[in-house]
Design a protein around this motif. Structure first.
Motif, PDB file in Angstrom:
ATOM      1  N   VAL A   1       0.861  -1.183   0.000  1.00  0.00           N
ATOM      2  CA  VAL A   1       0.000   0.000   0.000  1.00  0.00           C
ATOM      3  C   VAL A   1       0.894   1.228   0.000  1.00  0.00           C
ATOM      4  CG1 VAL A   1      -1.877   1.227   1.144  1.00  0.00           C
ATOM      5  CG2 VAL A   1      -1.659  -1.258   1.453  1.00  0.00           C
ATOM      6  N   THR A   2       0.743   2.106  -0.999  1.00  0.00           N
ATOM      7  CA  THR A   2       1.520   3.350  -1.003  1.00  0.00           C
ATOM      8  C   THR A   2       0.712   4.464  -0.329  1.00  0.00           C
ATOM      9  OG1 THR A   2       0.731   4.088  -3.170  1.00  0.00           O
ATOM     10  CG2 THR A   2       2.723   2.704  -3.134  1.00  0.00           C
ATOM     11  N   GLY A   3       1.428   5.492   0.110  1.00  0.00           N
ATOM     12  CA  GLY A   3       0.773   6.564   0.859  1.00  0.00           C
ATOM     13  C   GLY A   3       0.272   6.034   2.188  1.00  0.00           C
ATOM     14  N   ALA A   4       1.027   5.129   2.789  1.00  0.00           N
ATOM     15  CA  ALA A   4       0.535   4.373   3.955  1.00  0.00           C
ATOM     16  C   ALA A   4       1.081   4.884   5.280  1.00  0.00           C
ATOM     17  CB  ALA A   4       0.871   2.889   3.789  1.00  0.00           C
ATOM     18  N   ALA A   5       1.733   6.050   5.272  1.00  0.00           N
ATOM     19  CA  ALA A   5       2.247   6.592   6.543  1.00  0.00           C
ATOM     20  C   ALA A   5       1.145   7.227   7.371  1.00  0.00           C
ATOM     21  CB  ALA A   5       3.345   7.619   6.265  1.00  0.00           C
TER      22      ALA A   5
END
Ligand SMILES: NC(=O)c1ccc[n+]([C@@H]2O[C@H](COP(=O)([O-])OP(=O)(O)OC[C@H]3O[C@@H](n4cnc5c(N)ncnc54)[C@H](O)[C@@H]3O)[C@@H](O)[C@H]2O)c1
Length: 262
Positions: free
Chosen positions: A11-15
């Motif tokens: 999953v990207t943008g997962a911070a």
């Protein structure tokens, strides 16, 4: 059995925000999850906090989704840790409101690069990995209500999110022969740091007078009567990663509380 047991996901943008919630929900239903973000420290913290959360494994990667070499390295890392890749969420996104007549080339390129090119590169490199593995794979893109209507003060963002819909459709057609599906979901107004920033930006450009006004006005038409929390989208995102949606491709699922009926 949990819906995504044994599925290896990135999953990207997962911070933070929606991406973090997507990853956590996948863990809750048995998946292995690689949390990936450009914010290296924050995504490392999120991964550490989630160690042991579900039956699956957790790892993390620092990635700028606009940089193909970094996207490849992120996929290689997840495959090294989990043994394979099954599901890739292209969720990282940015917005920077400007009045329509003030939109600059820089503003356009920044937003289109992350939301558009980042999505394309993420789809291509995930697909290449699935093809190398010789397995079925799923690509899931984050669209938006801004994929269905052009809203004022966020023209490049809307254009980029309409682009996500067409990439989803083109990818679905091109990749079906490899047994790869491409779907997406379209949130409405979700209370995340992105919206807090958008609210501040809209005040700065004179489109709102007080904090919270823009979000209130934007949300006035939501039939459910409230904005979403990240958790409101995760039932659907886990479904899109699961076996239950294996026969779906080329579709965008709206999850906007009835904000746009298109
Ligand atoms: N919040 C909403 O109301 C809403 C509505 C519809 C769609 N969306 C979309 O959902 C997705 C997530 O939004 P959110 O509200 O959680 O936003 P957010 O700003 O809270 O989180 C976005 C994350 O993406 C990361 N990111 C930004 N640029 C990146 C890059 N180049 N490479 C890798 N990571 C990068 C950021 O560091 C951040 O952690 C975005 O695609 C957004 O456009 C959000």
């Amino acid at each position: 059995m949990a819906r995504v047991s044994g599925r290896s996901c990135i999953v990207t943008g997962a911070a933070q925000g929606i991406g973090r919630a997507i990853g956590e929900a996948l863990l809750d239903e048995g998946a292995d999850v690689c949390f990936a973000d450009i914010n290296a420290d924050k995504v490392a913290d999120v991964a550490a906090l989630n160690q042991g959360r579900g039956a699956g494994r957790v790892t993390h990667a620092r990635v700028d989704v606009t940089d193909r070499a970094q996207v490849r390295a992120m996929i290689d890392h997840a495959v090294a840790v989990f043994g394979k890749l099954d599901v890739k969420f292209n969720n990282a996104g940015v917005n920077k409101p400007m009045n329509f007549l003030d939109v600059t080339e820089e503003n356009w390129r920044f937003i289109m690069d992350v939301n558009g090119l980042g999505c394309l590169i993420g789809m291509q490199e995930a697909a290449r990995q699935f093809i190398r593995q010789g397995t079925f794979g799923k690509i899931i893109n984050t669209a938006s209500v801004a994929s269905r209507q052009g809203f004022d003060n966020v023209a490049p963002y809307c254009a980029s999110k309409w682009g996500v819909v067409s990439l989803t459709q083109s990818g679905a057609r091109d990749l079906a022969r490899h047994d790869i599906t491409v779907t997406g979901f379209a949130p409405g107004v979700v209370a995340t740091e992105m919206w807090e920033q958008v609210d501040r930006d809209l005040m700065e450009i004179g489109a709102a007078e007080r904090p919270g006004q823009a979000m209130e006005e934007f949300s006035a038409e939501i039939l459910k009567g409230r904005v979403a929390r990240p958790e409101d989208v995760t039932g659907t995102t886990t479904f899109l990663a699961s076996r239950d949606s294996d026969y779906m491709t080329g579709q965008i699922v709206m999850i906007d509380g009835g904000m746009t009926l298109v």
